[in-house]
Design an enzyme around this catalytic site. Structure first.
Site, PDB file in Angstrom:
ATOM      1  N   GLU A   1      21.943   8.727 110.128  1.00  0.00           N
ATOM      2  CA  GLU A   1      23.253   8.561 108.883  1.00  0.00           C
ATOM      3  C   GLU A   1      24.312   8.716 109.591  1.00  0.00           C
ATOM      4  O   GLU A   1      25.064   9.802 109.084  1.00  0.00           O
ATOM      5  CB  GLU A   1      22.873   9.584 107.723  1.00  0.00           C
ATOM      6  CG  GLU A   1      23.663   9.020 106.356  1.00  0.00           C
ATOM      7  CD  GLU A   1      23.914   9.759 105.401  1.00  0.00           C
ATOM      8  OE1 GLU A   1      22.523  10.159 104.830  1.00  0.00           O
ATOM      9  OE2 GLU A   1      24.940  10.203 105.128  1.00  0.00           O
TER      10      GLU A   1
ATOM     11  N   ASP B   1      25.194  12.832 109.439  1.00  0.00           N
ATOM     12  CA  ASP B   1      26.048  12.609 108.721  1.00  0.00           C
ATOM     13  C   ASP B   1      27.563  12.646 109.298  1.00  0.00           C
ATOM     14  O   ASP B   1      28.706  13.053 108.667  1.00  0.00           O
ATOM     15  CB  ASP B   1      26.182  13.061 107.273  1.00  0.00           C
ATOM     16  CG  ASP B   1      27.136  12.466 106.109  1.00  0.00           C
ATOM     17  OD1 ASP B   1      27.509  11.251 106.396  1.00  0.00           O
ATOM     18  OD2 ASP B   1      27.055  12.666 104.831  1.00  0.00           O
TER      19      ASP B   1
END
Ligand code: ZN
Length: 331
Positions: free
Chosen positions: A7, A292
């Site tokens: 991600e 992330d």
């Protein structure tokens, strides 16, 4: 140890500049210079070169599977949206070609044109070598169970590659009803990383189950981040309360459908309590390492991976084995 993170985000400022500012504002994105706990990482997002690689190297991250963050082609209807998605994907493919051992791609799709989006997904997989698709929350207020998105679900299932459902800013009526009239910047923070992103992504995933979309596409694979967007904590409660309805409308229980077809990543969640809930509900074969980046720190994510109370074999599954198999990554 090989470490795959999936991600991990980028943007292309010259493409974002082509999106109408009022469409960006309506979707709830902050304007230039607005902070939300930390300064938005515009420079890091735009870099697909040495600085990103150096940050990965410092934490021993082998591969980033990259996806578009922020305003994208899902805000742009018609042919311009289709062309914009192609431009994002071509830019990502160039970066992947420069660093094929380090960068891999998720397709970015023109969500307002679902047939064209399905074709773009296929182009991204077959011509550009991408490994699935990432969708940023609702499109024009609609979730993926809406019949308009059927071509995208069907194509992802046929290609046997996952749809990563990434959070998006909650839709306007939800922002107004749930998150307005709070002091300072609390309302904005609550729409996003403090709560709203995660609650909405859990709802998005549940709607795919409850609508029967995952029954209709039993080989479709869904990935969600943030240690399962609170679903591991809620799983038994959801299952108990939906059990009777599920007998009438679904081929499996809600819990069974989720653990059959959903994978979780660690993105942005680097504490043990949510990890233990994920481990005890979805199991080690369904948990994939993610950071992330650049919104979360590679170093913190790596330290968390190293500290997980699991066997060496299970740590390797989380670090890369599960992702390698799910997305058919070249090893
Ligand atoms: Zn993210």
């Amino acid at each position: 140890m090989r470490i795959v993170a999936l991600e991990e985000h980028f943007t292309v400022p010259r493409i974002v500049a082509g999106i109408a500012p009022d469409a960006i504002a309506r979707r709830g994105f902050p304007g230039p210079g607005v902070v939300w706990g930390q300064t938005i990482k515009r420079n890091e997002l735009a870099d697909l070169g040495d600085a990103r690689l150096a940050d990965m190297d410092a934490s021993g991250i082998t591969v980033q599977v990259l996806s578009v963050a922020g305003p994208g082609a899902d805000l742009v209807p018609g042919q311009p949206g289709i062309a914009m998605a192609r431009a994002y994907n071509d830019a990502l493919a160039e970066a992947c070609a420069r660093h094929p051992d380090r960068y891999r791609g998720f397709a970015h799709l023109p969500m307002l044109a679902p047939e064209a989006a399905a074709d773009e997904l296929q182009r991204c997989v077959e011509d550009l070598g991408f490994h699935g698709v990432l969708v940023n929350g609702a499109t024009d207020g609609r979730f993926l169970d809406d019949p308009m998105f059927e071509p995208i679900l069907a194509r992802a299932e046929a290609l046997d590659l996952p749809i990563y459902i990434h959070p998006g800013i909650p839709v306007h009526p939800v922002r107004d009803a749930y998150y307005s009239n709070l002091p300072g910047n609390f309302g904005f923070i609550m729409t996003q990383a403090a709560w709203g992103w995660h609650a909405e992504t859990a709802i998005h995933t549940l709607r795919l189950v409850l609508s029967g979309a995952l029954d209709r596409h039993p080989r479709l694979k869904i990935v969600i981040g943030h240690m399962g967007e609170a679903l591991p904590f809620m799983l038994d409660r959801i299952d108990e309360t939906t059990a009777n309805e599920a007998k009438s409308h679904l081929s499996r229980t809600v819990k069974q459908t989720l653990v059959d077809q959903v994978w979780l990543t660690t993105s942005g969640f680097f504490t043990m309590v949510p990890f233990m809930a994920a481990l005890m509900t979805f199991g080690v074969d369904r948990i994939l390492f993610s950071v992330d980046y650049p919104f979360a720190s590679n170093a913190r994510a790596r330290a968390f991976l190293d500290a997980l109370p699991v066997s060496t074999a299970d740590r390797a599954k989380i670090a890369h084995g599960n992702a390698d198999r799910l997305m058919r990554l070249p090893v």
